[in-house]
Design an enzyme around this catalytic site. Sequence first.
Site, PDB file in Angstrom:
ATOM      1  N   GLY A  97      31.901  41.992  27.239  1.00  0.00           N
ATOM      2  CA  GLY A  97      33.862  41.982  27.305  1.00  0.00           C
ATOM      3  C   GLY A  97      34.789  42.966  28.026  1.00  0.00           C
TER       4      GLY A  97
ATOM      5  N   ILE B 202      50.442  48.942  32.941  1.00  0.00           N
ATOM      6  CA  ILE B 202      49.884  49.606  31.911  1.00  0.00           C
ATOM      7  C   ILE B 202      50.604  50.140  31.149  1.00  0.00           C
ATOM      8  CG2 ILE B 202      48.671  50.852  30.801  1.00  0.00           C
ATOM      9  CD1 ILE B 202      46.417  50.007  32.850  1.00  0.00           C
TER      10      ILE B 202
ATOM     11  N   GLU C  88      24.561  45.959  29.912  1.00  0.00           N
ATOM     12  CA  GLU C  88      25.655  46.176  29.985  1.00  0.00           C
ATOM     13  C   GLU C  88      25.667  47.326  28.951  1.00  0.00           C
ATOM     14  OE1 GLU C  88      28.824  47.324  28.831  1.00  0.00           O
ATOM     15  OE2 GLU C  88      29.076  45.422  30.260  1.00  0.00           O
TER      16      GLU C  88
ATOM     17  N   ALA D 231      41.125  40.058  35.092  1.00  0.00           N
ATOM     18  CA  ALA D 231      40.285  39.916  34.053  1.00  0.00           C
ATOM     19  C   ALA D 231      39.902  38.183  34.626  1.00  0.00           C
ATOM     20  CB  ALA D 231      40.786  39.160  33.385  1.00  0.00           C
TER      21      ALA D 231
ATOM     22  N   ALA E  53      21.734  51.040  32.866  1.00  0.00           N
ATOM     23  CA  ALA E  53      20.783  50.120  33.892  1.00  0.00           C
ATOM     24  C   ALA E  53      21.313  51.297  35.295  1.00  0.00           C
ATOM     25  CB  ALA E  53      21.830  49.151  34.331  1.00  0.00           C
TER      26      ALA E  53
ATOM     27  N   GLY F  14      53.340  51.179  36.839  1.00  0.00           N
ATOM     28  CA  GLY F  14      52.087  50.385  36.799  1.00  0.00           C
ATOM     29  C   GLY F  14      52.982  49.502  35.932  1.00  0.00           C
TER      30      GLY F  14
ATOM     31  N   ARG G 218      43.932  52.516  38.219  1.00  0.00           N
ATOM     32  CA  ARG G 218      42.311  52.519  38.016  1.00  0.00           C
ATOM     33  C   ARG G 218      41.535  53.063  38.991  1.00  0.00           C
ATOM     34  NH1 ARG G 218      41.377  50.966  32.874  1.00  0.00           N
ATOM     35  NH2 ARG G 218      39.618  50.616  33.220  1.00  0.00           N
TER      36      ARG G 218
ATOM     37  N   GLY H 221      53.700  56.983  35.134  1.00  0.00           N
ATOM     38  CA  GLY H 221      53.052  55.584  35.807  1.00  0.00           C
ATOM     39  C   GLY H 221      54.237  54.454  35.500  1.00  0.00           C
TER      40      GLY H 221
ATOM     41  N   HIS I  67      60.333  17.970  28.787  1.00  0.00           N
ATOM     42  CA  HIS I  67      61.837  17.701  28.514  1.00  0.00           C
ATOM     43  C   HIS I  67      62.637  17.563  26.570  1.00  0.00           C
ATOM     44  CE1 HIS I  67      65.884  18.991  29.216  1.00  0.00           C
ATOM     45  NE2 HIS I  67      65.845  17.593  28.106  1.00  0.00           N
TER      46      HIS I  67
END
Length: 445
Positions: free
Chosen positions: A36, A177, A31, A308, A111, A175, A261, A173, A432
């Site tokens: 996360g 977000i 990472e 996620a 990496a 959407g 994204r 935008g 209920h």
Amino acid sequence: MRDLIIIGGGPAGYVAADRAAALGKSVLLAERDRLGGVCLNSGCVPTKAFLNSAKLYRHALHSQSFGVSVAGASLDYAKMLARTGKIQETLRGGVAGLLRRRKVEVLQGEARILDAHRVQIGDAVHEAANLLIATGSRPVMPPIPGLAGNAAVLDAAGLLAAPSLAESITIIGGGVIGVEFAFFHALLDKKAVIIEMLPQICGNLDKEIAAILQRKLESLGVAVHLGARVEKIADGEVVFADREGKTRSVKAERILAAAGRAPNLEGFGLENLNLDQDRKGIRVDGRAATSLPGVYAAGDVSGRFQLAHFASRQGTVAVNNMFGQPDICRETAVPGILYTDPEAATVGLTEAQAKASGLKARTLKMPLAASGRFLAETEGERGLVKAVLGGRDELLGLQVIGPYASEMIGAACVMIENEMRARDIREIVFPHPTVAEIMKEAMFL
């Protein structure tokens, strides 16, 4: 040689690492930033903390109809930021602790893939029988003149990290977000404007649900411009062509770029694998397998759902398949949620989508006002459940707008996964009074 190397420690990567280690496999997770992923650090978690604070503030100001008077309600923005940071630290610590207990080796750093079995991290080269790519996604910055390098323009991560709350914001935008941040600002009595190219906000949402959500936004003072195209940003103004083609402009203290994204496909040696991919991401099958044996991809980089919870499931599926436990990542019951006020949630197909796929479909609708709990806990709000049934009365999809929608939708996921029919759902004993029991009551229509 290890059993698995994972690149990316977000919801796909760390869940996959946990699953593989639970199977007794040796796992290395790389990472470059913080465990996360976007969800925990600059997405799902902090935005929900922000929105909850905004909702509490708004409810405090407008609680008189419930017999409650709150004097002097105010928002301490610095305290809200500190609380959000504490939540993130707690969750990051939980992820790190989980991986330590599983004896997953976590290396922080860039990496670089050398081939299907070798990955370089720093000066060291690591080998593994399998590779899982879970590099996530990044905000799209559209080629709008005046956008790049503009200090007033922020993405979601930048907005969440801002040390102060703007008095006005223009959101490019409409959407998920964009709409969530519009609600956040509007609930705090700040001026917000949405500029969206599509003919409705949240284009994948059921049209009726989207219309209810838009009316609530507008009732809070948010200006919503649909079918509009941003032409440039100049002198603090966003210049756009409205749906009639007329040039208009709006000035705001801040501008949020929320145009979607894109998958992270560069900067880590992916070109050395020559995998099948397109603009949406790395192509995978239902097993999360790529075109190269032993190489898997999960999460936003796979070009499926940018969610996620789907990433976590996809990571688990990848691990199960690479270690001899056949599994499939079904996509018929993946929920989507807007944590707005009211919340909106959806799973499966809308009636329009079902009919476009050649399926026989009908929709059952029921207002949440039929729920005793809804009436007891809201005032002047509108809520709705829409259930889409197929030719055998099987549940194909369900959409809901109202309080607790995010918690209700999981039950609908189970119903769709198990191919339940209306008569099966009618036999479920719901508690209920709850708002969720409306899903059952709708099946009697």
